[in-house]
Design a protein around this motif. Sequence first.
Motif, PDB file in Angstrom:
ATOM      1  N   GLU A  26       0.814  -1.215   0.000  1.00 15.79           N
ATOM      2  CA  GLU A  26       0.000   0.000   0.000  1.00 15.79           C
ATOM      3  C   GLU A  26       0.848   1.266   0.000  1.00 15.79           C
ATOM      4  N   LEU A  27       2.025   1.189   0.670  1.00 14.40           N
ATOM      5  CA  LEU A  27       2.906   2.350   0.832  1.00 14.40           C
ATOM      6  C   LEU A  27       2.143   3.545   1.408  1.00 14.40           C
ATOM      7  N   HIS A  28       1.233   3.240   2.319  1.00 12.59           N
ATOM      8  CA  HIS A  28       0.444   4.276   2.972  1.00 12.59           C
ATOM      9  C   HIS A  28      -0.077   3.679   4.273  1.00 12.59           C
ATOM     10  N   SER A  54      11.261   4.175   4.480  1.00 15.45           N
ATOM     11  CA  SER A  54      11.590   5.595   4.617  1.00 15.45           C
ATOM     12  C   SER A  54      10.271   6.339   4.737  1.00 15.45           C
ATOM     13  N   ARG A  55      10.167   7.134   5.792  1.00 15.55           N
ATOM     14  CA  ARG A  55       8.913   7.818   6.057  1.00 15.55           C
ATOM     15  C   ARG A  55       9.082   9.301   5.773  1.00 15.55           C
ATOM     16  N   GLY A  56       8.172   9.815   4.973  1.00 18.71           N
ATOM     17  CA  GLY A  56       8.163  11.243   4.686  1.00 18.71           C
ATOM     18  C   GLY A  56       6.759  11.773   4.792  1.00 18.71           C
ATOM     19  N   GLY A  73       3.321  12.249   4.156  1.00 21.46           N
ATOM     20  CA  GLY A  73       2.365  11.669   3.217  1.00 21.46           C
ATOM     21  C   GLY A  73       2.960  10.631   2.283  1.00 21.46           C
ATOM     22  N   ARG A  74       4.172  10.172   2.593  1.00 17.90           N
ATOM     23  CA  ARG A  74       4.820   9.241   1.653  1.00 17.90           C
ATOM     24  C   ARG A  74       5.619   8.195   2.415  1.00 17.90           C
ATOM     25  N   VAL A  75       5.498   6.919   1.972  1.00 18.19           N
ATOM     26  CA  VAL A  75       6.260   5.813   2.544  1.00 18.19           C
ATOM     27  C   VAL A  75       6.905   5.047   1.397  1.00 18.19           C
ATOM     28  N   THR A  76       8.185   4.773   1.509  1.00 15.96           N
ATOM     29  CA  THR A  76       8.882   3.976   0.495  1.00 15.96           C
ATOM     30  C   THR A  76       9.702   2.898   1.194  1.00 15.96           C
TER      31      THR A  76
END
Length: 302
Positions: free
Chosen positions: A20-22, A54-56, A58-61
Amino acid sequence: MERPELPLPQLHAFVVLAEELHFGHAAARLGIAQPPLSQQIRRLEDKVGHALFSRGPGRVTLTPVGRELLPAARRALGDLADGLAAARAVGSGSTGRLRIGFAASLALTVLPGLLRDFRQRFPGVRLDIQEMTTAPQLTALHDRTIDIGLLREPSDTDSELAFKTVLTEPFVAVLPSAHPLAGQRTVRLGDLSDSPFVLLPRDVGPGLYDQILGLCAEAGFVPRIAQDAVEWQTVCALVETGLGVSLAPASIRRIRLQGVAFRRISPGTARTRVAVAWRSNDQNPLVAHLLGAVGQGAPASL
């Protein structure tokens, strides 16, 4: 170096978040709130010793470590799902292995139809079929090298085993075609008193052997046993050579030998029984399935 244990719930959370990357979407898919999901991921990262995401804003990778772990995590979850499905199948009796011992003469009666019907109902079950006389079947049941036995005239006094009659059949006289009595439709058992006999030895089928000798005793004689053989087909072949006569279950008539005559006997009230045997405490669902297959209605008769 000791491998760290990776709890499956944490791997599941990791795989869902990687797809999902969310966090919000992954938490909704898992049916939990975001804080418990974050805790699961953090515990897994602690076990791995490196960040998986890596958490940013509104963004997850995935990190390189996370990308390396992802295929293994999917395999672990897939293997677990496959294992659970296989375990459920075995537990329900829809797959697995069933070991069956059978007396050779039953290939002429109950065995073909029973196996055909069972295979149609449970195609995922592997059947291991072993031809065995009665006494070795009873030993094999005790030794747990077979699960089911199909045998003749077992003793019902064995407290560790259970038995159910599936077939009864009369006896016939087995005569060389040249025997003086072969021209009769029915043979008086006492008229065979002067003939040598070919029989199965007692140690392979004591119940049937004792029953045959009991019939002869009722007719007023003790049979003179000239030869023994462990299979009925061999008994018939030896009768064909003129070595003697025999008494056999009526299904033996299906063994076609040109030089052998099968005749009804008088009196003809005695019957031999075929039974299914199993360990009375066996919890194998496959055993229950087979017993259900042979337990439809009353025992058959020939």
